[in-house]
Design an enzyme around this catalytic site. Structure first.
Site, PDB file in Angstrom:
ATOM      1  N   ASP A  38       0.851  -1.192   0.000  1.00  0.00           N
ATOM      2  CA  ASP A  38       0.000   0.000   0.000  1.00  0.00           C
ATOM      3  C   ASP A  38       0.885   1.240   0.000  1.00  0.00           C
ATOM      4  O   ASP A  38       2.004   1.217   0.537  1.00  0.00           O
ATOM      5  CB  ASP A  38      -0.915   0.005   1.234  1.00  0.00           C
ATOM      6  CG  ASP A  38      -2.177   0.836   1.019  1.00  0.00           C
ATOM      7  OD1 ASP A  38      -3.282   0.277   1.109  1.00  0.00           O
ATOM      8  OD2 ASP A  38      -2.066   2.062   0.762  1.00  0.00           O
ATOM      9  N   SER A 145     -16.351  -2.535  -9.257  1.00  0.00           N
ATOM     10  CA  SER A 145     -17.419  -1.938  -8.450  1.00  0.00           C
ATOM     11  C   SER A 145     -18.723  -2.096  -9.215  1.00  0.00           C
ATOM     12  O   SER A 145     -18.717  -2.068 -10.452  1.00  0.00           O
ATOM     13  CB  SER A 145     -17.145  -0.448  -8.249  1.00  0.00           C
ATOM     14  OG  SER A 145     -18.332   0.241  -7.906  1.00  0.00           O
ATOM     15  N   TYR A 158     -14.471   7.322 -11.905  1.00  0.00           N
ATOM     16  CA  TYR A 158     -14.428   6.083 -11.112  1.00  0.00           C
ATOM     17  C   TYR A 158     -15.112   4.928 -11.854  1.00  0.00           C
ATOM     18  O   TYR A 158     -14.549   3.828 -11.932  1.00  0.00           O
ATOM     19  CB  TYR A 158     -15.093   6.346  -9.762  1.00  0.00           C
ATOM     20  CG  TYR A 158     -15.063   5.176  -8.812  1.00  0.00           C
ATOM     21  CD1 TYR A 158     -13.914   4.865  -8.089  1.00  0.00           C
ATOM     22  CD2 TYR A 158     -16.194   4.374  -8.625  1.00  0.00           C
ATOM     23  CE1 TYR A 158     -13.888   3.797  -7.206  1.00  0.00           C
ATOM     24  CE2 TYR A 158     -16.176   3.302  -7.739  1.00  0.00           C
ATOM     25  CZ  TYR A 158     -15.030   3.018  -7.038  1.00  0.00           C
ATOM     26  OH  TYR A 158     -15.007   1.957  -6.157  1.00  0.00           O
ATOM     27  N   LYS A 162     -13.390   1.455 -13.069  1.00  0.00           N
ATOM     28  CA  LYS A 162     -13.841   0.151 -12.577  1.00  0.00           C
ATOM     29  C   LYS A 162     -14.338  -0.732 -13.724  1.00  0.00           C
ATOM     30  O   LYS A 162     -14.199  -1.965 -13.674  1.00  0.00           O
ATOM     31  CB  LYS A 162     -14.913   0.328 -11.501  1.00  0.00           C
ATOM     32  CG  LYS A 162     -14.377   0.954 -10.204  1.00  0.00           C
ATOM     33  CD  LYS A 162     -13.185   0.185  -9.641  1.00  0.00           C
ATOM     34  CE  LYS A 162     -12.868   0.496  -8.197  1.00  0.00           C
ATOM     35  NZ  LYS A 162     -11.640  -0.163  -7.726  1.00  0.00           N
ATOM     36  N   PRO A 188     -18.117  -4.989  -5.806  1.00  0.00           N
ATOM     37  CA  PRO A 188     -18.899  -4.725  -4.588  1.00  0.00           C
ATOM     38  C   PRO A 188     -19.947  -3.639  -4.821  1.00  0.00           C
ATOM     39  O   PRO A 188     -19.745  -2.722  -5.627  1.00  0.00           O
ATOM     40  CB  PRO A 188     -17.836  -4.225  -3.590  1.00  0.00           C
ATOM     41  CG  PRO A 188     -16.510  -4.626  -4.158  1.00  0.00           C
ATOM     42  CD  PRO A 188     -16.694  -4.632  -5.642  1.00  0.00           C
TER      43      PRO A 188
HETATM   44  N1  LIG Z   1     -16.115   0.740   0.061  1.00  0.00           N
HETATM   45  C1  LIG Z   1     -16.961   0.570  -0.941  1.00  0.00           C
HETATM   46  O1  LIG Z   1     -18.165   0.817  -0.834  1.00  0.00           O
HETATM   47  C2  LIG Z   1     -16.473   0.015  -2.260  1.00  0.00           C
HETATM   48  C3  LIG Z   1     -17.412  -0.367  -3.219  1.00  0.00           C
HETATM   49  C4  LIG Z   1     -16.974  -0.876  -4.437  1.00  0.00           C
HETATM   50  C5  LIG Z   1     -15.619  -1.001  -4.682  1.00  0.00           C
HETATM   51  N2  LIG Z   1     -14.725  -0.597  -3.731  1.00  0.00           N
HETATM   52  C6  LIG Z   1     -13.307  -0.730  -4.056  1.00  0.00           C
HETATM   53  O2  LIG Z   1     -12.680  -1.563  -3.112  1.00  0.00           O
HETATM   54  C7  LIG Z   1     -11.325  -1.149  -2.928  1.00  0.00           C
HETATM   55  C8  LIG Z   1     -11.069  -0.895  -1.454  1.00  0.00           C
HETATM   56  O3  LIG Z   1     -11.997   0.087  -1.002  1.00  0.00           O
HETATM   57  P1  LIG Z   1     -11.978   0.630   0.510  1.00  0.00           P
HETATM   58  O4  LIG Z   1     -13.338   1.057   0.836  1.00  0.00           O
HETATM   59  O5  LIG Z   1     -11.258  -0.335   1.380  1.00  0.00           O
HETATM   60  O6  LIG Z   1     -11.103   1.957   0.286  1.00  0.00           O
HETATM   61  P2  LIG Z   1      -9.773   2.449   1.027  1.00  0.00           P
HETATM   62  O7  LIG Z   1      -9.535   3.837   0.539  1.00  0.00           O
HETATM   63  O8  LIG Z   1      -9.894   2.220   2.483  1.00  0.00           O
HETATM   64  O9  LIG Z   1      -8.641   1.465   0.451  1.00  0.00           O
HETATM   65  C9  LIG Z   1      -7.966   1.709  -0.760  1.00  0.00           C
HETATM   66  C10 LIG Z   1      -6.478   1.556  -0.487  1.00  0.00           C
HETATM   67  O10 LIG Z   1      -5.763   1.694  -1.733  1.00  0.00           O
HETATM   68  C11 LIG Z   1      -4.562   2.361  -1.427  1.00  0.00           C
HETATM   69  N3  LIG Z   1      -3.994   2.962  -2.634  1.00  0.00           N
HETATM   70  C12 LIG Z   1      -4.525   3.958  -3.402  1.00  0.00           C
HETATM   71  N4  LIG Z   1      -3.676   4.269  -4.391  1.00  0.00           N
HETATM   72  C13 LIG Z   1      -2.597   3.458  -4.266  1.00  0.00           C
HETATM   73  C14 LIG Z   1      -1.381   3.318  -4.980  1.00  0.00           C
HETATM   74  N5  LIG Z   1      -1.088   4.091  -6.035  1.00  0.00           N
HETATM   75  N6  LIG Z   1      -0.497   2.390  -4.560  1.00  0.00           N
HETATM   76  C15 LIG Z   1      -0.752   1.609  -3.479  1.00  0.00           C
HETATM   77  N7  LIG Z   1      -1.890   1.708  -2.752  1.00  0.00           N
HETATM   78  C16 LIG Z   1      -2.798   2.615  -3.140  1.00  0.00           C
HETATM   79  C17 LIG Z   1      -4.956   3.404  -0.397  1.00  0.00           C
HETATM   80  O11 LIG Z   1      -3.840   3.891   0.331  1.00  0.00           O
HETATM   81  C18 LIG Z   1      -5.941   2.614   0.476  1.00  0.00           C
HETATM   82  O12 LIG Z   1      -5.295   2.013   1.578  1.00  0.00           O
HETATM   83  C19 LIG Z   1     -11.127   0.111  -3.801  1.00  0.00           C
HETATM   84  O13 LIG Z   1     -10.563  -0.290  -5.048  1.00  0.00           O
HETATM   85  C20 LIG Z   1     -12.556   0.594  -4.008  1.00  0.00           C
HETATM   86  O14 LIG Z   1     -12.702   1.318  -5.194  1.00  0.00           O
HETATM   87  C21 LIG Z   1     -15.114  -0.100  -2.536  1.00  0.00           C
END
Ligand SMILES: NC(=O)c1ccc[n+]([C@@H]2O[C@H](COP(=O)([O-])OP(=O)(O)OC[C@H]3O[C@@H](n4cnc5c(N)ncnc54)[C@H](O)[C@@H]3O)[C@@H](O)[C@H]2O)c1
Length: 254
Positions: A38, A145, A158, A162, A188
């Site tokens: 990360d 997503s 976004y 996705k 998700p």
């Molecule tokens: N939470 C939701 O409702 C939801 C729904 C659909 C999809 N998602 C997807 O699931 C994944 C995780 O979501 P989340 O809610 O845990 O979000 P989050 O922001 O908590 O986690 C995303 C992580 O990606 C890391 N990141 C971003 N750019 C990076 C890079 N260049 N190099 C390394 N790390 C990097 C961030 O530091 C973060 O820790 C994401 O891809 C998000 O788009 C989330």
């Protein structure tokens, strides 16, 4: 499913985030060695896993940087004694992405959202594919997503990113299949992570839940179980697919 994963080695990009860290912790509880990559310091997640007698490697690195990605894969191979069974690509900007009409998306915003979600998955999969091709097996999961399925308004950068991951999973599945490597995506719905709950009004959260066939909030663990299935031997012949974990939110109107 979980019993068969015991002893496996996997990389989780975005593993310091809400869903990624939960995935890393649950996998480690089940005897999986996890590498957490990360851009944010992953040491709190590593400490949580080590405290529960799990095995984890934290790598703080920008998954947009090809050299850093290659170094991360080399570090994991060294840590694991040359073994990588799966890669799950959670890395990507999500929570702080501005929701605006697409004509207000400037290029810097477009690039940061698309690169953090798409380029990171491309680079990590490209790097890990070399040892996986040599080993003749591997499992990759891109985290898409369900917004890509229904085309969420005011979120074009976004949803485009996705949607790209869905196509990427299909093309990679075709190219890597002959090497015994499966590539899938999960989509998700709105996951009730602490950041989502803090940022969204209760009315909106309720509206989303009520729009699902299953009227319960989606939680991190729902995504963990779906990705575990896709990287486990239980999904041996599943590839090129996108598994929507959204409570049936995108079934269309009746
Ligand atoms: N939470 C939701 O409702 C939801 C729904 C659909 C999809 N998602 C997807 O699931 C994944 C995780 O979501 P989340 O809610 O845990 O979000 P989050 O922001 O908590 O986690 C995303 C992580 O990606 C890391 N990141 C971003 N750019 C990076 C890079 N260049 N190099 C390394 N790390 C990097 C961030 O530091 C973060 O820790 C994401 O891809 C998000 O788009 C989330």
């Amino acid at each position: 499913m979980w019993a068969e994963l015991q002893g496996a080695v996997g990389i989780i990009t975005g593993g310091a985030g809400a869903i990624g860290s939960e995935t890393a912790a649950v996998f480690a509880e089940h005897g999986v060695t996890v590498a957490i990559a990360d851009i944010v310091d992953p040491s709190p997640v590593v400490a949580r896993i080590n405290a529960a007698d799990g095995r984890a490697l934290g790598v703080q690195a920008d998954m947009n940087d090809p050299d850093a990605v290659d170094r991360m894969v080399a570090d994991v191979l060294e840590f694991s004694g040359g073994r990588i069974d799966f890669l799950i690509n959670f890395a990507g900007l999500f929570n702080d992405v501005p929701r605006v009409p697409f004509w207000e998306i400037d290029l810097a915003m477009w690039d940061s959202v698309v690169e953090s979600n798409v380029r990171t998955a491309f680079l990590a999969t490209r790097a890990v594919s070399a040892p996986m091709r040599a080993a003749g097996h591997g499992r990759i999961v891109h985290v898409s997503s369900n917004t890509a399925a229904f085309g969420m308004g005011n979120f074009l950068h976004y949803t485009s990113a996705k949607a790209a991951l869905v196509g990427m999973a299909r093309s990679m599945a075709r190219e890597l299949g002959p090497f015994g490597i499966a590539v899938n995506a999960v989509g998700p719905g709105l996951v009730h992570t602490p950041a989502v709950v803090a940022a969204q009004e209760q009315k909106y959260l309720d509206q989303v839940v009520n729009g699902q066939c299953l009227h319960q909030p989606i939680v991190q663990r729902d995504i963990v179980d779906a990705v575990a299935f896709l990287v486990s031997p239980a999904a041996r012949m599943v590839t090129g697919q996108t598994l929507l974990v959204n409570g049936g939110a995108t079934m269309g109107s009746f």
